[in-house]
Design an enzyme around this catalytic site. Structure first.
Site, PDB file in Angstrom:
ATOM      1  CG  ASP A 195       3.053   3.635   5.931  1.00 39.23           C
ATOM      2  OD1 ASP A 195       3.672   2.933   6.237  1.00 39.23           O
ATOM      3  OD2 ASP A 195       2.566   4.943   6.114  1.00 39.23           O
ATOM      4  CG  LEU A 247      -1.497  -1.209   1.851  1.00 45.54           C
ATOM      5  CD1 LEU A 247      -2.930  -0.956   2.898  1.00 45.54           C
ATOM      6  CD2 LEU A 247      -2.585  -2.062   0.594  1.00 45.54           C
ATOM      7  CG  HIS A 262      52.194  19.249   1.175  1.00 43.09           C
ATOM      8  ND1 HIS A 262      51.958  19.444   2.838  1.00 43.09           N
ATOM      9  CD2 HIS A 262      53.438  18.939   1.096  1.00 43.09           C
ATOM     10  CE1 HIS A 262      53.166  18.291   3.205  1.00 43.09           C
ATOM     11  NE2 HIS A 262      53.796  18.517   1.792  1.00 43.09           N
ATOM     12  N   GLY A 297      -5.226  -0.279  17.595  1.00 39.87           N
ATOM     13  CA  GLY A 297      -6.309  -1.608  18.143  1.00 39.87           C
ATOM     14  C   GLY A 297      -5.460  -2.818  18.937  1.00 39.87           C
ATOM     15  CE1 TYR A 317      40.490  19.540  -9.123  1.00 43.02           C
ATOM     16  CE2 TYR A 317      41.922  21.090 -11.189  1.00 43.02           C
ATOM     17  CZ  TYR A 317      40.515  20.700 -10.466  1.00 43.02           C
ATOM     18  OH  TYR A 317      39.820  19.247 -11.941  1.00 43.02           O
ATOM     19  CG  ASN A 372      41.535  20.896 -15.197  1.00 47.73           C
ATOM     20  OD1 ASN A 372      41.088  21.733 -14.916  1.00 47.73           O
ATOM     21  ND2 ASN A 372      40.228  19.796 -14.892  1.00 47.73           N
ATOM     22  N   GLY A 400      -9.376   4.754   2.061  1.00 45.01           N
ATOM     23  CA  GLY A 400      -8.782   3.575   3.123  1.00 45.01           C
ATOM     24  C   GLY A 400      -8.239   2.889   2.318  1.00 45.01           C
ATOM     25  CB  THR A 401      -5.975   0.752   4.586  1.00 48.16           C
ATOM     26  OG1 THR A 401      -7.290  -0.383   5.584  1.00 48.16           O
ATOM     27  CG2 THR A 401      -5.003   1.073   4.991  1.00 48.16           C
TER      28      THR A 401
END
EC number: 2.7.7.23
Length: 450
Positions: free
Chosen positions: A103, A7, A359, A140, A362, A382, A78-79
């Site tokens: 869920d 669901l 160190h 329930g 790049y 680059n 509803g389910t």
């Protein structure tokens, strides 16, 4: 035969998100993907996802899973109404229908298998999953007779004081005999406070209802808001850490680290505090990760250290030291025995065995040979404003501090680049390359007339 229906049509209003609730992420996968995965070991003959709110988006996200049928519930009433949409889809089907909630993502595969096996062994028309909760407020209550049959499900608001003392609750997960369910589904009524069709009402309509009690109540935790999402994330993360600690991984401060379910570790790995692994990470033996590091879709060999660094979609060989404060970006490929040091960034580059970038450098779109030494502050320039270009550095070469290599450019083997040089042309093997202005010293400058 077995059919699985998930669901997944609800709006998830309390999440306050533009994303459908079932697509919210949890430890690297969506909620509904986790639910589907939990039933995969059963090898169902049919897998159906009942969609509604943002159905197109849910279908697009899950299309790659394959062998998944999408069933539209419109409107969402509803389910029971959701499962009614299966009547034409499962016409002529004979077997069990397992109904899961999109869920409720913490269900273990063995729990679902126990539910289905218990249903088959008992010959029941419906078997529901139940849980004993320390605080069952709002749930329930399930009442069972001496023979183990479910005699009643009473909503919390309808319970007497005596009934409220029962903490056996309905988890909202069911295994039905489909043919029996198909006969009673059309009889569901909207005669309730919400005016919806409830799947729970079918339990009282079926002759034989049984239950299977889940061992760990956390498994049936549902998610309706961000707080519950965070709580489920914490449960799942603890499961993952417990699993890997049992496999020989050390977490120095377990609660401060997060994992993805797709991570895999060798033996004697140590994970320091505040270290996070996302996506599909493969970590070899004797690695030390962190503290304060992030790895995402990274592959590390053995004996690698990662200190206060980020490694994303990169491949790292054996015996490599990374950090502190290094950044390996996608398509970085670091060979055995390298050193990637302080404030170094490597992107889409290959670094040969034994090379050192210690160190402030790049390295982008480059190929470095073996035993290359990159001096502090060396930059591969680059990008020309339109395209990226490659830099190639041969085996055994070294660059002086503060060098700029303007791509496209190739340095041969055993090349030396003088400190402060800007190199714009190829350099042959064994050469010294110097590309800087001649130093000029003017004596008496400090004493010159104002």
């Amino acid at each position: 035969m077995l059919a699985v229906a998930v669901l997944a049509a609800g709006k998830g209003t309390r999440m306050k998100s533009a994303l459908p609730k079932v697509l919210q992420p949890l430890a690297g996968a969506t909620l509904v993907e986790r639910v589907l995965a939990s039933a995969a070991n059963l090898q169902p003959d049919r897998r159906m996802l009942i969609v509604g709110h943002q159905a197109d988006r849910v279908e697009e996200q899950l299309a790659a899973i394959g062998l998944l049928e999408f069933v539209l519930q419109q409107p969402q009433n509803g389910t029971g109404h959701a499962v009614q949409q299966l009547l034409p889809v499962l016409q002529g089907f004979e077997g069990e229908l397992l109904v899961l909630n999109g869920d409720v993502p913490l269900l273990r595969a063995e729990t679902i298998e126990s539910l289905v096996n218990g249903h088959r062994e008992s010959g029941a028309d419906v078997t529901l999953l139940t849980a004993r909760l320390e605080d069952p407020t709002g749930y329930g209550r399930v009442f069972v007779d001496a023979d183990g049959k479910v005699s009643a499900i009473v909503e919390h608001r309808d319970c007497s004081e005596e009934q409220l003392s029962n903490n056996l609750t309905n988890a909202g997960i069911y295994c039905f005999n489909w043919q029996a369910l198909a006969e009673v589904l059309p009889k569901l009524s909207t005669d309730n406070d919400q005016g919806e069709l409830y799947l729970t009402d079918t339990v009282a309509m079926l002759p034989k209802a049984m239950h299977v009690e889940v061992a760990d109540p956390d498994e049936v935790n549902g998610i309706n808001n961000r707080k519950q999402l965070a709580q489920c994330e914490a449960v799942l993360q603890q499961r993952l850490r417990d699993h890997w600690m049992a496999e020989g991984v050390t977490f120095v401060d377990p609660g401060s680290c997060t994992l993805s379910e797709n991570c895999c570790f060798g033996r004697d790995v140590v994970i320091e505090p505040q270290t996070h692994l996302r996506g599909s990470c493969r970590i070899g033996d004797n690695c030390r990760l962190g503290p304060g590091s992030l790895l995402e879709n990274a592959e590390l060999g053995s004996d690698v250290s990662v200190l206060h660094s980020v490694v994303r979609e990169a491949t790292v060989g054996n015996g490599v030291a990374i950090g502190p404060f290094a950044h390996l970006r996608p398509a970085a490929d670091i060979a055995d025995g390298c050193r990637i040091g302080n404030f170094v960034e490597v992107k889409k580059s290959q670094v040969g065995a034994g090379s050192k970038i210690n160190h402030l450098s790049y390295i982008g779109d480059a190929s470095l040979g073996e035993n290359v030494n990159v001096g502090a502050g060396t930059i591969t320039a680059n990008y020309d404003g339109v395209r990226k270009h490659r830099t190639v550095i041969g085996d055994g070469s070294k660059t002086g501090a503060n060098s700029v290599l303007v791509a496209p450019v190739t340095l041969g083997a055993k090349v030396t680049v003088g400190a402060g040089s800007t190199i714009t042309k190829d350099v042959p093997d064994g050469a010294l390359a110097i590309g800087r202005a001649k130093q000029l010293s003017k004596e008496g400058w400090a004493d010159r007339p104002a």
